[in-house]
Design an enzyme around this catalytic site. Structure first.
Site, short mmCIF file in Angstrom:
data_model
loop_
_atom_site.label_atom_id
_atom_site.label_comp_id
_atom_site.label_asym_id
_atom_site.label_seq_id
_atom_site.Cartn_x
_atom_site.Cartn_y
_atom_site.Cartn_z
N ARG A 127 94.31 -80.02 18.35
CA ARG A 127 94.86 -79.04 17.43
C ARG A 127 94.29 -77.65 17.71
O ARG A 127 93.22 -77.49 18.25
CB ARG A 127 94.51 -79.42 15.98
N LYS A 192 83.52 -88.45 14.78
CA LYS A 192 84.93 -88.41 15.21
C LYS A 192 85.21 -89.50 16.24
O LYS A 192 84.54 -89.61 17.26
CB LYS A 192 85.28 -87.04 15.77
N ARG A 327 85.81 -78.40 6.50
CA ARG A 327 84.46 -78.89 6.78
C ARG A 327 83.70 -79.10 5.47
O ARG A 327 84.02 -78.49 4.45
CB ARG A 327 83.70 -77.94 7.71
#
Length: 335
Positions: A127, A192, A327
């Site tokens: 992204r 992640k 975040r």
């Protein structure tokens, strides 16, 4: 693709097949198998290293992979498939998303659920224009075509639906407690594991085409890992063995098609609770940033259209996707 490049990629794939078991192969033996010189073998292996293949050269003995490797296999995938749409396997490509988008741009008709996977990407995309690290044979680089009959407006919440489908796949195959970060990231143990990139082509009020990209970390080589600027994990490190990537492609195609058919009939509302219960930041203070502003608040999951719900100063507001970054922050925003 030129004939020269296609021939080179075919030789390189065969080289990897010879090395796949992790045993040492001499340059002389490899050259004999492929009918080329040892110098040509060395040149091809240097190119494969450039694509991220984790390879050792052992003086006086030959070459071996850092770890045994299972290649993607179109025939094996076809034997196990439960959805009748093609799965194309490429060795090295620029980007699996770009390849499907190019086919659409060229006027090629694609079946719903068509999948393209590659061993390596030279221009993988995340992204907001970020590069997606895509070493050879290490991870899963997966793209699927899906038509949106009601146009671009039907894409609202689509990346979240994909996240839920990926989570369900990993939960069913490996019993993993998958987390989702709005709007397009897959997490495990707070690190992640993968990312989703949905790209659309078409008109706003007539059928448009969606290309759904998924990058999933399977077993990241140390050299490639050093290029990643955030905490990440992989299925190999969590499961302590390499999962079968061919099986994973089959399972993802089946689950994605199932969830997208349901989404087409019912919209996003039935997925809101599914996403929210896996929400990485649920009940935590977060900051949502765009090019123009920053908003802080308590993360309260998503609403029935897939918007992020943030509560601030006693007010709950919906925030939609786009070029946004989310975040965690350590404490409630100051008054």
């Amino acid at each position: 693709m030129s004939k020269v490049l296609a021939h080179s990629l075919a030789i390189q794939r065969q080289l990897v097949l010879y090395l796949a078991d992790g045993e040492i192969c001499s340059g002389e033996w490899l050259g004999q198998q492929l009918g080329i010189s040892r110098a040509a073998i060395a040149k091809h292996l240097v190119q494969l290293e450039g694509y991220g293949l984790d390879l050792y050269k052992i003086k006086g003995k030959g070459y071996r992979l850092a770890e045994p490797l299972q290649l993607l296999d179109a025939a094996l995938i076809k034997q196990q498939q439960q959805w009748n749409a093609p799965v194309w396997v490429q060795s090295v490509t620029d980007s699996t998303n770009s390849q499907l988008l190019q086919k659409l741009s060229d006027g090629q008709s694609l079946d719903a659920g068509t999948v393209l996977v590659a061993e390596a990407q030279t221009a993988g995309r995340g992204r907001r224009g970020k590069n997606w690290i895509s070493p050879f044979g290490a991870n899963l680089y997966f793209s699927m075509y899906w038509p949106l009959e009601q146009g671009i407006q039907a894409a609202m919440g689509l990346s979240l639906v994909i996240g839920v489908a990926v989570a369900k796949t990993l939960e069913q195959l490996f019993q993993l407690p998958v987390q989702l970060k709005w709007p397009n990231d897959i997490y495990l143990d707070g690190k992640k594991l993968g990312g989703i990139l949905v790209e659309l082509a078409g008109q706003s009020h007539s059928q448009c085409d969606a290309v759904i990209g998924l990058g999933l970390n399977i077993s990241m080589p140390p050299v490639s890992a050093a290029q990643i600027d955030q905490p990440f994990t992989s299925l190999h490190s969590v499961l302590e063995q390499r999962p079968d990537r061919n099986q994973l492609v089959v399972a993802l195609q089946r689950q994605l098609v199932s969830q997208l058919l349901f989404f087409a009939d019912s919209g996003f509302a039935p997925f809101a609770a599914e996403f929210s219960r896996r929400d990485l930041f649920a009940g935590q203070w977060v900051q949502l940033s765009s090019a123009k502003q920053q908003v802080q608040g308590l993360c309260c999951g998503v609403d029935e259209r897939g918007a992020l719900l943030l509560e601030s100063d006693g007010q709950r507001q919906s925030h939609y996707g786009g070029e946004l970054s989310l975040r965690r922050i350590e404490h409630a925003p100051a008054d």
